[in-house]
Design a protein around this motif. Structure first.
Motif, PDB file in Angstrom:
ATOM      1  N   THR A   7     -55.273 -17.622  40.462  1.00 45.74           N
ATOM      2  CA  THR A   7     -55.111 -16.084  40.162  1.00 45.74           C
ATOM      3  C   THR A   7     -53.866 -15.821  39.170  1.00 45.74           C
ATOM      4  OG1 THR A   7     -53.394 -15.943  42.219  1.00 45.74           O
ATOM      5  CG2 THR A   7     -56.154 -15.530  42.123  1.00 45.74           C
ATOM      6  N   PRO A   8     -54.242 -14.599  37.999  1.00 50.83           N
ATOM      7  CA  PRO A   8     -53.543 -14.253  37.236  1.00 50.83           C
ATOM      8  C   PRO A   8     -52.348 -14.382  37.887  1.00 50.83           C
ATOM      9  CG  PRO A   8     -55.679 -13.477  37.083  1.00 50.83           C
ATOM     10  CD  PRO A   8     -55.539 -14.039  38.136  1.00 50.83           C
ATOM     11  N   VAL A   9     -51.813 -13.186  38.497  1.00 48.51           N
ATOM     12  CA  VAL A   9     -50.163 -12.684  38.796  1.00 48.51           C
ATOM     13  C   VAL A   9     -50.123 -12.488  40.330  1.00 48.51           C
ATOM     14  CG1 VAL A   9     -48.440 -10.768  38.737  1.00 48.51           C
ATOM     15  CG2 VAL A   9     -50.697 -10.621  37.431  1.00 48.51           C
ATOM     16  N   PRO A  10     -49.159 -13.620  40.446  1.00 46.04           N
ATOM     17  CA  PRO A  10     -48.330 -13.975  39.469  1.00 46.04           C
ATOM     18  C   PRO A  10     -48.125 -15.355  39.442  1.00 46.04           C
ATOM     19  CG  PRO A  10     -47.234 -13.825  41.516  1.00 46.04           C
ATOM     20  CD  PRO A  10     -48.735 -13.775  42.208  1.00 46.04           C
ATOM     21  N   HIS A  11     -49.480 -16.201  39.636  1.00 49.62           N
ATOM     22  CA  HIS A  11     -49.448 -17.873  39.914  1.00 49.62           C
ATOM     23  C   HIS A  11     -49.165 -18.151  38.311  1.00 49.62           C
ATOM     24  CE1 HIS A  11     -50.487 -15.441  43.877  1.00 49.62           C
ATOM     25  NE2 HIS A  11     -50.514 -17.156  44.566  1.00 49.62           N
ATOM     26  N   ALA A  12     -50.842 -17.787  38.135  1.00 50.71           N
ATOM     27  CA  ALA A  12     -50.763 -17.875  36.579  1.00 50.71           C
ATOM     28  C   ALA A  12     -49.350 -18.415  35.351  1.00 50.71           C
ATOM     29  CB  ALA A  12     -52.015 -17.282  35.543  1.00 50.71           C
ATOM     30  N   GLU A  13     -48.848 -16.984  35.675  1.00 48.06           N
ATOM     31  CA  GLU A  13     -47.430 -16.812  35.330  1.00 48.06           C
ATOM     32  C   GLU A  13     -46.382 -17.831  35.526  1.00 48.06           C
ATOM     33  OE1 GLU A  13     -48.006 -11.551  35.404  1.00 48.06           O
ATOM     34  OE2 GLU A  13     -46.682 -12.871  36.166  1.00 48.06           O
ATOM     35  N   ILE A  14     -46.558 -17.890  36.639  1.00 52.09           N
ATOM     36  CA  ILE A  14     -45.338 -18.882  36.646  1.00 52.09           C
ATOM     37  C   ILE A  14     -45.771 -20.407  36.669  1.00 52.09           C
ATOM     38  CG2 ILE A  14     -44.076 -20.220  39.206  1.00 52.09           C
ATOM     39  CD1 ILE A  14     -44.627 -17.817  40.520  1.00 52.09           C
ATOM     40  N   LEU A  15     -47.100 -21.139  36.374  1.00 48.36           N
ATOM     41  CA  LEU A  15     -47.005 -21.824  36.260  1.00 48.36           C
ATOM     42  C   LEU A  15     -47.053 -22.030  34.537  1.00 48.36           C
ATOM     43  CD1 LEU A  15     -51.188 -22.304  37.781  1.00 48.36           C
ATOM     44  CD2 LEU A  15     -49.001 -24.082  37.828  1.00 48.36           C
ATOM     45  N   ASN A  16     -47.378 -21.317  34.223  1.00 47.42           N
ATOM     46  CA  ASN A  16     -47.623 -20.978  32.614  1.00 47.42           C
ATOM     47  C   ASN A  16     -45.230 -21.107  32.040  1.00 47.42           C
ATOM     48  OD1 ASN A  16     -49.828 -21.077  31.506  1.00 47.42           O
ATOM     49  ND2 ASN A  16     -50.173 -18.629  32.162  1.00 47.42           N
ATOM     50  N   ALA A  17     -44.800 -21.139  32.959  1.00 49.07           N
ATOM     51  CA  ALA A  17     -43.478 -20.867  32.580  1.00 49.07           C
ATOM     52  C   ALA A  17     -43.025 -22.356  32.725  1.00 49.07           C
ATOM     53  CB  ALA A  17     -42.905 -20.020  33.732  1.00 49.07           C
ATOM     54  N   CYS A  18     -44.015 -23.109  33.289  1.00 45.87           N
ATOM     55  CA  CYS A  18     -43.924 -24.562  33.516  1.00 45.87           C
ATOM     56  C   CYS A  18     -44.092 -25.368  32.292  1.00 45.87           C
ATOM     57  CB  CYS A  18     -44.714 -24.944  34.882  1.00 45.87           C
ATOM     58  SG  CYS A  18     -43.265 -24.514  36.116  1.00 45.87           S
ATOM     59  N   VAL A  19     -44.970 -25.027  31.472  1.00 44.24           N
ATOM     60  CA  VAL A  19     -45.574 -25.762  30.216  1.00 44.24           C
ATOM     61  C   VAL A  19     -44.430 -26.579  29.538  1.00 44.24           C
ATOM     62  CG1 VAL A  19     -46.720 -25.202  28.383  1.00 44.24           C
ATOM     63  CG2 VAL A  19     -47.595 -24.035  30.324  1.00 44.24           C
ATOM     64  N   ASP A  20     -43.548 -25.862  29.413  1.00 47.99           N
ATOM     65  CA  ASP A  20     -42.828 -26.489  28.309  1.00 47.99           C
ATOM     66  C   ASP A  20     -41.976 -27.628  29.342  1.00 47.99           C
ATOM     67  OD1 ASP A  20     -43.319 -25.033  25.949  1.00 47.99           O
ATOM     68  OD2 ASP A  20     -42.058 -23.680  26.202  1.00 47.99           O
ATOM     69  N   MET A  21     -41.974 -27.653  30.259  1.00 52.75           N
ATOM     70  CA  MET A  21     -41.531 -28.275  31.209  1.00 52.75           C
ATOM     71  C   MET A  21     -41.676 -29.920  31.388  1.00 52.75           C
ATOM     72  SD  MET A  21     -38.403 -26.348  33.865  1.00 52.75           S
ATOM     73  CE  MET A  21     -39.909 -25.019  34.154  1.00 52.75           C
ATOM     74  N   MET A  22     -43.236 -29.496  32.163  1.00 47.81           N
ATOM     75  CA  MET A  22     -44.734 -30.350  32.063  1.00 47.81           C
ATOM     76  C   MET A  22     -44.690 -30.944  30.742  1.00 47.81           C
ATOM     77  SD  MET A  22     -45.476 -30.398  35.308  1.00 47.81           S
ATOM     78  CE  MET A  22     -47.504 -31.347  35.127  1.00 47.81           C
ATOM     79  N   ALA A  23     -44.927 -30.992  29.601  1.00 44.94           N
ATOM     80  CA  ALA A  23     -44.594 -31.273  28.379  1.00 44.94           C
ATOM     81  C   ALA A  23     -43.710 -32.686  27.956  1.00 44.94           C
ATOM     82  CB  ALA A  23     -44.518 -30.656  27.288  1.00 44.94           C
ATOM     83  N   GLU A  24     -42.497 -32.057  28.561  1.00 43.05           N
ATOM     84  CA  GLU A  24     -41.437 -32.820  28.252  1.00 43.05           C
ATOM     85  C   GLU A  24     -41.312 -34.107  29.311  1.00 43.05           C
ATOM     86  OE1 GLU A  24     -37.308 -30.719  28.979  1.00 43.05           O
ATOM     87  OE2 GLU A  24     -37.893 -29.507  27.367  1.00 43.05           O
ATOM     88  N   LYS A  25     -42.514 -33.787  30.693  1.00 45.50           N
ATOM     89  CA  LYS A  25     -42.226 -35.097  31.441  1.00 45.50           C
ATOM     90  C   LYS A  25     -43.732 -36.131  30.944  1.00 45.50           C
ATOM     91  CE  LYS A  25     -40.480 -32.726  35.374  1.00 45.50           C
ATOM     92  NZ  LYS A  25     -39.437 -33.523  35.833  1.00 45.50           N
ATOM     93  N   GLY A  26     -44.348 -35.114  29.488  1.00 42.40           N
ATOM     94  CA  GLY A  26     -45.732 -36.629  29.448  1.00 42.40           C
ATOM     95  C   GLY A  26     -46.783 -35.518  29.762  1.00 42.40           C
ATOM     96  N   LEU A  55     -45.888 -31.692  38.421  1.00 42.40           N
ATOM     97  CA  LEU A  55     -45.752 -30.387  38.364  1.00 42.40           C
ATOM     98  C   LEU A  55     -45.561 -29.706  39.787  1.00 42.40           C
ATOM     99  CD1 LEU A  55     -47.641 -27.523  37.182  1.00 42.40           C
ATOM    100  CD2 LEU A  55     -48.995 -28.150  38.689  1.00 42.40           C
ATOM    101  N   ILE A  56     -44.841 -30.428  41.087  1.00 40.58           N
ATOM    102  CA  ILE A  56     -44.385 -29.882  41.474  1.00 40.58           C
ATOM    103  C   ILE A  56     -42.929 -29.914  41.618  1.00 40.58           C
ATOM    104  CG2 ILE A  56     -42.990 -30.579  44.145  1.00 40.58           C
ATOM    105  CD1 ILE A  56     -46.628 -32.020  44.766  1.00 40.58           C
ATOM    106  N   GLU A  57     -41.999 -31.247  40.924  1.00 38.75           N
ATOM    107  CA  GLU A  57     -40.575 -31.147  40.300  1.00 38.75           C
ATOM    108  C   GLU A  57     -40.234 -29.337  39.469  1.00 38.75           C
ATOM    109  OE1 GLU A  57     -40.153 -34.333  38.232  1.00 38.75           O
ATOM    110  OE2 GLU A  57     -39.542 -35.752  40.060  1.00 38.75           O
ATOM    111  N   CYS A  58     -41.777 -29.232  38.136  1.00 36.04           N
ATOM    112  CA  CYS A  58     -41.122 -28.292  37.839  1.00 36.04           C
ATOM    113  C   CYS A  58     -40.943 -26.874  38.392  1.00 36.04           C
ATOM    114  CB  CYS A  58     -42.515 -28.116  36.684  1.00 36.04           C
ATOM    115  SG  CYS A  58     -42.528 -29.069  35.480  1.00 36.04           S
ATOM    116  N   LEU A  59     -42.584 -26.578  39.349  1.00 30.64           N
ATOM    117  CA  LEU A  59     -42.849 -25.346  40.325  1.00 30.64           C
ATOM    118  C   LEU A  59     -41.775 -25.625  41.120  1.00 30.64           C
ATOM    119  CD1 LEU A  59     -45.861 -25.868  40.950  1.00 30.64           C
ATOM    120  CD2 LEU A  59     -44.873 -23.917  39.656  1.00 30.64           C
ATOM    121  N   THR A  60     -40.714 -26.346  41.528  1.00 31.04           N
ATOM    122  CA  THR A  60     -39.380 -25.935  42.361  1.00 31.04           C
ATOM    123  C   THR A  60     -38.472 -26.462  41.690  1.00 31.04           C
ATOM    124  OG1 THR A  60     -39.735 -28.510  43.153  1.00 31.04           O
ATOM    125  CG2 THR A  60     -41.133 -27.056  44.027  1.00 31.04           C
TER     126      THR A  60
END
Length: 290
Positions: A56-75, A265-270
């Motif tokens: 859902t858009p707020v806050p879940h999608a916003e929190i996930l989008n904050a993890c995009v760069d961290m996930m890219a670093e993990k491949g 993803l769990i590592e990024c979210l936490t």
């Protein structure tokens, strides 16, 4: 004649050595990529593995989008798809259209599995969103008239949570045995003769002016421009049964709990970075639980 042949041989040797020297130089020091025709680009590109997450858009999608760069670093390429309801994100994961979802708490997940025969499991608790009571025709809880109207979510788990919050404000009393399964039928005292209307949770912010009070999930309140920290007349406390029970979780289909992308993803979210993002962005309207 011998002198002429010797001269030719000497010239050929110099030319040959010159050519070899140039070839070695090109191999040892390849030209940098310049974008011009003929330039050589020696940069290796690594294709990221995609993980699709429904939210859902707020806050879940916003929190996930904050993890995009961290996930890219993990491949991994984190692809977030937003939904405005509580049904499709679960069926999409069950059907394999999405790899995970992030929008719900465990009691709702358990009820959904029971009602729909799905096989979804929680893999991490991320945050909770204090449910709030918002004004409508009445500006405050004290101003609610006799026979006043109250809008609450129509799904079992969130309705019980809403009723418990209203009970905490002294508006009603509920049978203690009902707990987090309470419905309006479990109300044992209703001194103001309040009338309850059950609506889909996502619709509640759109109908606030039609009721005296409205009990709304924070994610839908924020999506509608309401600030749970300042606009709510009352909210669940951090030590409330609702707050302890209704932490929002990352969900996957059973069997995918050990998927490497899910673990990343769990590592990024936490992570500490995500904790800081939640605290700075939502100012207490969303509270990390990791």
């Amino acid at each position: 004649m011998k002198k002429f042949i010797a001269t030719l041989l000497a010239f050929g040797l110099v030319a040959t050595l010159g050519a070899c020297g140039a070839k070695e130089s090109e191999t040892t020091n390849p030209p940098a990529a310049t974008g011009e025709t003929g330039a050589t680009d020696t940069t290796e590109t690594t294709e990221l593995q995609t993980i699709k997450v429904a939210a859902t858009p707020v806050p879940h999608a916003e929190i996930l989008n904050a993890c995009v760069d961290m996930m890219a670093e993990k491949g991994y390429k984190l692809e977030v798809t937003e939904y405005s309801d509580y049904i499709i994100p679960n069926t999409a994961v069950e059907d394999g259209e999405e790899d995970a979802n992030f929008f719900q708490h465990t009691p709702y997940l358990d009820q959904f599995n029971t009602d729909n025969g799905t096989h979804l499991v929680s893999v991490a608790k991320i945050h909770y969103e204090p449910m709030g009571i918002y004004p409508g025709k009445s500006a405050s809880i004290e101003e609610v008239p006799d026979g006043g109207t109250v809008a609450v979510p129509n799904d079992v788990t969130n309705e019980a949570r809403a009723l418990q919050l209203l009970a905490a404000q002294g508006l009603i009393e509920i049978d203690p045995e009902a707990g987090l399964n309470a419905t309006p039928k479990d109300i044992t005292s209703n001194p103001k003769n309040l009338e309850f209307t059950e609506l889909e949770a996502a619709m509640l912010p759109n109908t606030v002016e039609e009721f005296d009070l409205n009990v709304i999930n924070s994610n839908f309140a924020m999506a509608a421009g309401l600030n749970p920290a300042t606009d709510a007349l009352a909210s669940e406390g951090a030590d409330s049964e609702g707050a302890q029970t209704y932490a929002n979780v990352l969900v996957v289909k059973e069997g995918n709990e050990d998927n490497e992308a899910v673990k990343a993803l769990i590592e990024c979210l936490t992570s500490d970075e995500t904790r800081a993002f939640i605290e700075e962005t939502y100012g207490g309207a969303v509270v990390p639980v990791f």
